[in-house]
Write an enzyme that holds these catalytic residues in place. Structure first.
Site, PDB file in Angstrom:
ATOM      1  CB  SER A  24      84.119   0.798  53.570  1.00 13.10           C
ATOM      2  OG  SER A  24      84.147   2.235  54.083  1.00 13.10           O
ATOM      3  CG  ASN A 111      73.769   9.412  52.806  1.00 15.76           C
ATOM      4  OD1 ASN A 111      74.582   8.870  53.328  1.00 15.76           O
ATOM      5  ND2 ASN A 111      72.616   9.400  53.174  1.00 15.76           N
ATOM      6  CB  THR A 156      81.407 -20.400  10.319  1.00 16.56           C
ATOM      7  OG1 THR A 156      81.253 -21.526   9.204  1.00 16.56           O
ATOM      8  CG2 THR A 156      81.436 -19.243   9.512  1.00 16.56           C
ATOM      9  CG  HIS A 157      79.710 -24.017  12.480  1.00 21.37           C
ATOM     10  ND1 HIS A 157      78.302 -24.105  13.494  1.00 21.37           N
ATOM     11  CD2 HIS A 157      79.245 -23.342  11.316  1.00 21.37           C
ATOM     12  CE1 HIS A 157      77.387 -23.814  12.505  1.00 21.37           C
ATOM     13  NE2 HIS A 157      77.944 -23.025  11.451  1.00 21.37           N
ATOM     14  CB  SER A 278     106.041 -26.324  31.941  1.00 14.41           C
ATOM     15  OG  SER A 278     106.122 -27.550  32.866  1.00 14.41           O
ATOM     16  CE  LYS A 284     103.186 -27.199  27.609  1.00 10.15           C
ATOM     17  NZ  LYS A 284     102.115 -27.738  28.677  1.00 10.15           N
ATOM     18  CG  ASN A 286     102.682 -23.370  29.316  1.00  9.85           C
ATOM     19  OD1 ASN A 286     102.662 -24.247  28.108  1.00  9.85           O
ATOM     20  ND2 ASN A 286     103.089 -23.849  30.279  1.00  9.85           N
ATOM     21  CD  GLU A 291      96.984 -20.932  29.294  1.00 14.10           C
ATOM     22  OE1 GLU A 291      96.549 -21.993  29.266  1.00 14.10           O
ATOM     23  OE2 GLU A 291      98.159 -20.724  29.484  1.00 14.10           O
ATOM     24  CE1 TYR A 318      75.109   5.198  50.970  1.00 18.52           C
ATOM     25  CE2 TYR A 318      74.233   4.922  53.367  1.00 18.52           C
ATOM     26  CZ  TYR A 318      75.422   4.737  52.175  1.00 18.52           C
ATOM     27  OH  TYR A 318      76.390   4.082  52.838  1.00 18.52           O
ATOM     28  CD  GLN A 323      80.967   0.672  53.866  1.00 20.42           C
ATOM     29  OE1 GLN A 323      80.831   1.831  54.568  1.00 20.42           O
ATOM     30  NE2 GLN A 323      81.337  -0.214  54.605  1.00 20.42           N
ATOM     31  CE  LYS A 326      82.420   3.633  48.421  1.00 21.33           C
ATOM     32  NZ  LYS A 326      81.025   2.903  48.667  1.00 21.33           N
TER      33      LYS A 326
HETATM   34  N1  ARG Z   1      81.413   4.487  53.562  1.00 23.05           N
HETATM   35  C1  ARG Z   1      79.896   4.816  53.131  1.00 23.05           C
HETATM   36  C2  ARG Z   1      79.659   4.337  51.571  1.00 23.05           C
HETATM   37  O1  ARG Z   1      80.711   3.695  51.186  1.00 23.05           O
HETATM   38  C3  ARG Z   1      79.816   6.239  53.105  1.00 23.05           C
HETATM   39  C4  ARG Z   1      78.483   6.797  53.231  1.00 23.05           C
HETATM   40  C5  ARG Z   1      78.051   6.486  54.583  1.00 23.05           C
HETATM   41  N2  ARG Z   1      76.654   7.117  54.895  1.00 23.05           N
HETATM   42  C6  ARG Z   1      76.141   6.729  56.039  1.00 23.05           C
HETATM   43  N3  ARG Z   1      74.993   7.331  56.053  1.00 23.05           N
HETATM   44  N4  ARG Z   1      76.454   6.002  56.899  1.00 23.05           N
HETATM   45  O2  ARG Z   1      78.510   4.198  51.077  1.00 23.05           O
END
Ligand code: ARG
Length: 461
Positions: A24, A111, A156-157, A278, A284, A286, A291, A318, A323, A326
């Protein structure tokens, strides 16, 4: 076979495909500053509690500073085998300062560490978003002040309904985004609770001081239940929900600007600097900014759905699923922040075509029909009856190709004998607007009050 911090009980190495699949660091490196801030506070606490020596603490702090600098200047090396930002920093520390580095993870688990990092990140970002919302509100208030007095049709509408002040329309957005700001401030209270010390899930037997860590990091409180702490992402869901609603509000603004900048409406002219052309049609211009703002609301709503679904049915505590929290959170922050900033900039650079707005309100057309009904009510006619009478008047106008202010007293009296000369003041758009003095109404006296209140609230007065 690479050596993992958790490799003790394994006899075979991790497959490269697994390392790639579980990594990650590509996205959670976004948290490096917060991870290091959390580690600094944790190291200080460990030393205070006698769990590491002062020298070890100082070596850790110096090592963390060097790592932070390396990440910032781009010289830090990331690799899949170290999974995430937490293990990258921990490994780099051990390589830099030796055995003291290996003591940093005492009484801590990834964790509770990742929960801390995400809370620190969202605390910072929600503060920034609150500022951006405030700037957007200021842009509306500036426009409302600049165009005070301009009359336009209210809808309205998407059908012409009643005449009102453009400033009243603009201040509607001020209110809308004011609620977003309040919601963000409220959500910040639940983000701002310190999770470290929950450890893996059950707390720790080592003599830690969670309150000290909270003070070090500026948290007013620590989380209560260690199991809830490591499995909880409610604060991220809440943040994303608040963000999604703000983004939906932006999409409503965006839609009005797209519509209002068409040749058909021509209520507003977006600055050349904030439009695009455009590649094939030379004429144009735009409205790409509104948008895109409108379009980007889809991803923020999607991010909210992702987070809710991520938590659905997840057993305590956990689970590695978490993970996946994020990317939706980071994307939400980036998307909303950029839309708020460019939205305010766009408002600062647009012009309303006041003649066109006033022309659309015209002499009133049928938009003062409610005023005529209200007038009949003041002559003691029940409102439902008045509504029916005015409906007939409007049908007569359509047949005769006239508008309400264009009718003579004699014509009006055919429908209700109680009508007198004083009705004409109400049938004009100005008369209609000025009559709406109820709290929150569009008369200039109410709008000026609302504007003054907004300016005071935003420190612009
Ligand atoms: N990369 C993990 C996460 O974002 C960190 C926590 C990992 N904990 C574990 N017991 N493997 O959640």
């Amino acid at each position: 076979m690479s050596k993992k911090p958790w490799g003790g009980r394994f006899s075979a190495g991790t497959a490269a495909s697994v390392e790639e699949f579980t990594a990650s660091h590509q996205f959670d490196r976004e948290l490096y500053k917060h991870d290091i801030a959390g580690s600094r506070a944790h190291a200080k606490m460990l030393a205070r509690q006698g769990l590491i020596s002062d020298d070890e603490r100082d070596a850790i702090l110096a090592g963390l500073a060097a790592i932070e600098a390396a990440i910032e200047d781009g010289s830090f090396e990331f690799k899949d085998e170290l999974e995430d930002i937490h293990m990258h920093i921990e490994r780099a520390l051990a390589e830099k300062i030796g055995p003291a580095g290996a003591k940093l993870h005492t009484a801590r688990s990834r964790n509770d560490q990742v929960a801390l990092d995400l809370r620190l990140y969202l605390r910072e970002e929600s503060g920034r978003i609150i500022e951006l919302i405030t700037e957007l509100q200021k842009a509306f208030v500036k426009l409302a002040r600049r165009y005070l007095g301009t009359i336009m049709p209210g809808y309205t509408h998407l059908q012409r309904a009643q005449p009102l002040l453009l400033s009243h329309h603009l201040l509607a957005y001020y209110e809308m985004f004011g609620r977003d700001r309040q919601r963000m401030e409220d959500c910040l209270k639940r983000i701002n609770v310190m999770p470290l010390g929950a450890a893996a899930l059950a707390g720790t037997g080592l003599p830690i001081d969670r309150e000290f860590v909270a003070r070090e990091l500026g948290f007013p409180a620590v989380t209560a239940n260690s199991m809830d702490t490591v499995g909880d992402r409610d604060f991220a869901v809440e943040f994303t929900a608040v963000a999604a609603l703000a983004q939906i509000h932006l999409s409503r603004l965006a839609e009005e600007l797209v519509l209002w900048s068409t040749e058909e409406f021509s209520f507003v002219t977006l600055a050349d600097s904030h439009c695009t052309g455009s590649s094939i049609m030379p004429q144009k211009k735009n409205p790409d900014i509104p948008e895109l703002i409108r379009g980007k609301s889809g991803r923020v709503v999607g991010n909210l759905m992702s987070l809710l679904t991520l938590l659905k049915g997840l057993p305590l505590t956990y689970n590695r699923d978490l993970q996946e929290d994020k990317e939706p959170v980071f994307d939400t922050v980036r998307t909303l922040a950029s839309c708020l900033a460019i939205g305010a900039e766009m408002l600062d650079n647009l012009e309303f075509n006041t003649d066109r707005l006033a022309g659309a309100a015209g002499s009133g057309g049928f938009m003062t029909a409610t005023d005529l009904a209200d007038y009949l009510v003041t002559k003691d006619m029940p409102f439902r009856e008045a509504h029916a009478v005015v409906g007939k008047v409007v049908a007569y106008c359509i047949e005769q190709n006239k508008d309400l202010p264009g009718l003579s007293l004699e014509e009006l009296r055919q429908f209700a004998g109680v009508i007198d000369r004083d009705v004409f003041a109400l049938l004009s758009v100005e008369g209609s607007v000025e009559s709406r003095r109820s709290i929150g109404g569009t008369s200039s006296i109410r709008v000026e009050e609302a504007l003054a209140r907004a300016e005071k609230e935003l420190g612009m007065a």
